[in-house]
Design an enzyme around this catalytic site. Structure first.
Site, mmCIF file in Angstrom:
data_model
loop_
_atom_site.group_PDB
_atom_site.id
_atom_site.type_symbol
_atom_site.label_atom_id
_atom_site.label_comp_id
_atom_site.label_asym_id
_atom_site.label_seq_id
_atom_site.Cartn_x
_atom_site.Cartn_y
_atom_site.Cartn_z
ATOM 1 N N ASP A 218 13.060 -63.955 -44.211
ATOM 2 C CA ASP A 218 12.334 -62.752 -44.633
ATOM 3 C C ASP A 218 13.162 -61.504 -44.334
ATOM 4 O O ASP A 218 12.618 -60.404 -44.185
ATOM 5 C CB ASP A 218 10.963 -62.650 -43.961
ATOM 6 C CG ASP A 218 9.940 -61.919 -44.828
ATOM 7 O OD1 ASP A 218 10.302 -61.486 -45.935
ATOM 8 O OD2 ASP A 218 8.793 -61.767 -44.387
ATOM 9 N N GLU B 67 5.018 -50.172 -46.290
ATOM 10 C CA GLU B 67 3.590 -50.403 -46.066
ATOM 11 C C GLU B 67 2.987 -49.435 -45.055
ATOM 12 O O GLU B 67 1.818 -49.547 -44.705
ATOM 13 C CB GLU B 67 3.362 -51.849 -45.634
ATOM 14 C CG GLU B 67 3.639 -52.821 -46.760
ATOM 15 C CD GLU B 67 3.705 -54.270 -46.306
ATOM 16 O OE1 GLU B 67 3.018 -55.100 -46.918
ATOM 17 O OE2 GLU B 67 4.439 -54.563 -45.354
#
Length: 382
Positions: free
Chosen positions: A280, A69
């Site tokens: 995560d 990202e």
């Protein structure tokens, strides 16, 4: 391949007290207070009264690596075996996130098989953040039905500027495919939903529950502690039959830190079997400015989930109250009938703590991966 763990203070996750555990190949074949006598060659591990419990199940981890990202150089590498087992994780469910373009369902399945070859239990979702879903066979339903390791679809993003902004009808279509696949296969067949910081929160899930016949257990929102209002909304969904998932990341002032979120849930009149925690791991933890540009980025790993377990133990919380969030509840949600429990017939996925209630030994599928805090089984490229 026969092991006896004797003098174990067993949390199965319910507290059984001092027990002995007999393991043959990759299964638990006996749990009881009478020490087995065997004429066969076997190994004995004396737990010396320390806590013995099921291995953790990390139901949300980017096994092929997440990120990307902040440019291609921020793509996280695949997560090696020891990052899981050193943290006491003996089963992981992999997924794709923001990058469901340069990462694929094919590569995700390949990494599942790689971890399995290394003696670890791994599964995955099909799809990613966006719609139409990234799939192997052309549809979410057929992926779940025909591809053995695929148990559901996710993490589909809602209330997030990185999502594909799914409409109610689009959400219902994906959820219905997952639900029908569950009926056909007996797999979990759920829609695992990434929650961003958007003000719409879980409104789309509430609309879905109010407007269609798809069972609540199909919808499985994660990152519910990232915003305080999200957590409160998620608690209400749990009352309606949804499983909800806390993520072991830092939230700052806007959300509830993971340990606090678990405690808040435990202290309310809520269905205690409907909450899970995940790491995560392998994914990026970005912090964005209001205009959507990146402010900073960190990366997650399974150990963060284990640290929350330690935090609750050190705080004096009753282990049998919160251990299901890491084990049994996840197994029930995922339809992993042989995981998350210490009982006859269960897979031999076991954690032994030391006197300080820290991980000392880890067994996955009947094989020791960590002994005396030392990593004795590593991944191929470690």
């Amino acid at each position: 391949m026969i092991t006896i763990i004797k003098n174990a203070d067993v949390y199965a996750p319910e507290h059984l007290g001092l027990q002995h555990i007999l393991i043959a190949e990759n299964k638990i074949v006996y749990v009881g207070d009478i020490l087995p006598e065997l004429n066969l060659e076997h190994n004995i591990v004396d737990a010396e009264g320390c806590i013995v419990m099921p291995g953790f199940i990390d139901g949300h981890t980017h096994i092929t690596g997440g990120g990307g990202e902040a440019g291609f150089s921020t793509r996280v590498p695949a997560v090696p075996l020891s990052k899981f087992t050193r943290a006491g994780v003996t089963t992981a469910v992999g997924l794709l996130g923001t990058d469901d373009l340069t990462r694929s369902t094919e590569s995700l399945i390949a990494q599942v098989y790689a971890l399995r070859e290394e003696g670890f239990s791994a599964y995955c979702y099909t799809g990613g953040y966006h719609l139409p879903a990234t799939t192997l066979t052309g549809s979410v339903k057929s992926d779940i039905v025909f591809i053995e390791p695929i148990i559901g679809v996710g993490e589909l993003a809602i209330s997030d500027h990185r999502s594909s902004q799914p409409t109610l009808n689009e959400l219902l279509k994906v959820a219905s495919e997952a639900h029908v696949a569950r009926l056909m296969t007996g797999k979990a067949g759920m829609l695992h939903l990434h929650l961003g910081d958007g003000e719409r929160g879980l409104s789309l899930v509430r609309e879905a529950l109010d407007s269609a016949e798809i069972p609540p257990r199909t919808y499985n929102p994660t990152h519910i502690n990232r915003q305080r209002y999200l957590f409160e909304e998620a608690c209400e969904l749990a009352k309606r039959g949804c499983w909800v998932d806390v993520t072991a990341f830092e939230t700052g002032d806007v959300g509830f830190e993971p340990g606090e979120a678990l405690l808040r849930y435990m202290q309310q009149d809520l269905p205690q079997d409907k909450l899970t925690i995940s790491s995560d791991g392998g994914g990026c933890l970005p912090d964005f400015h209001v205009d959507g540009s990146l402010k900073k980025m960190d990366f997650a790993e399974s150990q963060s989930m284990t640290n929350i377990f330690y935090e609750l133990v050190d705080d004096g919380q009753a282990i049998e109250k919160f251990l299901p969030f890491f084990t049994k509840n996840v197994a029930t949600l995922m339809n992993f009938h042989h995981k998350g429990r210490i009982k006859k017939g269960a897979d031999a996925d076991i954690i032994i703590l030391n006197k300080q209630n820290r991980i000392e030994h880890v067994m996955a599928m009947g094989h020791w991966h960590v002994k005396y805090k030392q990593q004795i089984k590593k991944g191929t490229f470690e």
